[in-house]
Write a protein that holds these residues in place. Structure first.
Motif, PDB file in Angstrom:
ATOM      1  N   GLY A   1       0.778  -1.243   0.000  1.00 40.04           N
ATOM      2  CA  GLY A   1       0.000   0.000   0.000  1.00 40.04           C
ATOM      3  C   GLY A   1       0.798   1.275   0.000  1.00 40.04           C
ATOM      4  O   GLY A   1       0.237   2.348  -0.211  1.00 40.04           O
ATOM      5  N   CYS A   2       2.095   1.202   0.257  1.00 36.68           N
ATOM      6  CA  CYS A   2       2.870   2.457   0.287  1.00 36.68           C
ATOM      7  C   CYS A   2       3.527   2.695  -1.068  1.00 36.68           C
ATOM      8  O   CYS A   2       3.761   1.765  -1.842  1.00 36.68           O
ATOM      9  N   ASP A   3       3.802   3.943  -1.370  1.00 37.04           N
ATOM     10  CA  ASP A   3       4.452   4.294  -2.635  1.00 37.04           C
ATOM     11  C   ASP A   3       5.967   4.227  -2.519  1.00 37.04           C
ATOM     12  O   ASP A   3       6.646   3.885  -3.478  1.00 37.04           O
ATOM     13  N   ILE A   4       6.513   4.587  -1.358  1.00 34.05           N
ATOM     14  CA  ILE A   4       7.960   4.533  -1.132  1.00 34.05           C
ATOM     15  C   ILE A   4       8.201   4.216   0.339  1.00 34.05           C
ATOM     16  O   ILE A   4       7.531   4.757   1.223  1.00 34.05           O
ATOM     17  N   TYR A   5       9.166   3.326   0.587  1.00 35.92           N
ATOM     18  CA  TYR A   5       9.587   3.051   1.959  1.00 35.92           C
ATOM     19  C   TYR A   5      11.025   3.554   2.147  1.00 35.92           C
ATOM     20  O   TYR A   5      11.891   3.326   1.297  1.00 35.92           O
ATOM     21  N   VAL A   6      11.264   4.233   3.264  1.00 34.03           N
ATOM     22  CA  VAL A   6      12.608   4.720   3.593  1.00 34.03           C
ATOM     23  C   VAL A   6      12.996   4.147   4.947  1.00 34.03           C
ATOM     24  O   VAL A   6      12.323   4.401   5.960  1.00 34.03           O
TER      25      VAL A   6
END
Length: 311
Positions: A177-182
């Motif tokens: 569900g997330c667009d980018i993980y950092v």
């Protein structure tokens, strides 16, 4: 054809900073935010691209510092799963602070009122409030299982781009569900000042900038009828009560509109009646609605395809 505007932040002495504002007005740029602090001042500006060297030259003469601020003109929600001490304040506050250094306006949003994962986002109010922003940055902790299997339920109903921060080194596709993980930004009991922590913050700002640029590209394919920066100037000139608002950023720009921090019931008609030289009223070219944030005025500017022209 409208000039291409570049976002910059000036930091320097308050003495003679008015010279910069005068030059900016002469060049057709916009002052987005001014923050005086004792003998120093911070100016967030949109400068015509071809005239940046002129402003840079003046800043150097005044011994100030002019830096690019790619997140200028955006409002970002920094969302924490709870208001409990193990989620707030250190990591989430540092995330918000670093995004502000990039020029963004940030709002800290804590969910669930201490009840944790069972009731977070159970109220539609929280979703609507988050969706009023340009981007949502969810600040999670250090447990891999929690981030992958438990927390993604918080993304349900969120329509804006979602960026997730956490301690483990994960791939974006690992977090549904997330667009980018950092990674590298997890639960800590101190302010983030160590080298690897600051590097992770730089990566976060870079990734948020990429998401913002993608949104700007999508908007450019069907442009807004009026630039938010120009609308901000019209609000300042035609609704003088905005100058009496003491909250930070009385007018908070967004990519496709703005939040005006005046009560909706008292001011939505005055704001809707703002007139442009081209003959339009604001109510003709924008949707004006009550914000979920303290019942402020939320403005979403219509696209050229809806109105038939741009001004």
């Amino acid at each position: 054809m409208a000039a291409v505007l570049e976002p910059y932040i000036y930091e320097g002495g308050i003495h003679k900073h008015s010279l910069i504002l005068e030059l900016l007005e002469d060049l057709g740029g916009y002052l987005v935010q001014k923050t005086p602090a004792s003998t120093e001042v911070t100016l967030v500006m949109l400068i015509p691209k071809k005239d940046v060297p002129l402003v840079e030259e003046l800043c150097n003469k005044l011994l100030g510092k002019l830096t690019s601020a790619p997140l200028t003109g955006t409002e970002i929600a920094v969302v924490s799963p709870t208001l409990a001490s193990h989620h707030l304040p250190h990591s989430a506050c540092d995330v918000a602070e670093f995004l502000r250094r990039g020029g963004a306006n940030t709002n800290m949003i804590g969910l669930a009122r201490g009840m944790g994962r069972r009731v977070a986002l159970s109220a539609d109010y929280e979703r609507r409030l988050i969706n009023e922003h340009d981007v949502a940055v969810f600040s999670f902790g250090t447990f891999k299982d929690c981030i992958i299997n438990k927390k993604p339920k918080l993304f349900e109903g969120i329509d804006i781009p979602i960026i997730v921060t956490g301690g483990p080194d994960l791939k974006t596709e690992d977090v549904p569900g997330c667009d980018i993980y950092v990674g590298g930004i997890g639960r800590v009991a101190h302010r983030m000042r160590k080298g690897p922590e600051l590097d992770a913050m730089d990566v976060l700002n870079e990734k948020v900038g990429e998401i913002i640029n993608l949104k700007r590209e999508r908007i450019s394919k069907d442009p807004l009828v009026v630039l938010p920066a120009r609308l901000m100037k019209e609000v300042q000139e035609q609704v003088p009560d905005i100058h009496d608002v003491l909250t930070p950023a009385p007018i908070t720009l967004q990519l496709d509109g703005m939040r005006v921090k005046l009560p909706f019931e008292e001011y939505h008609e005055a704001i809707g009646n703002i007139e442009f030289d081209e003959g339009f009223k604001l109510s003709d070219i924008a949707d004006i609605m009550p914000s979920k944030m303290k019942n402020y005025v939320l403005i979403k500017i219509k696209r050229r395809s809806e109105v038939g022209s741009i001004i």
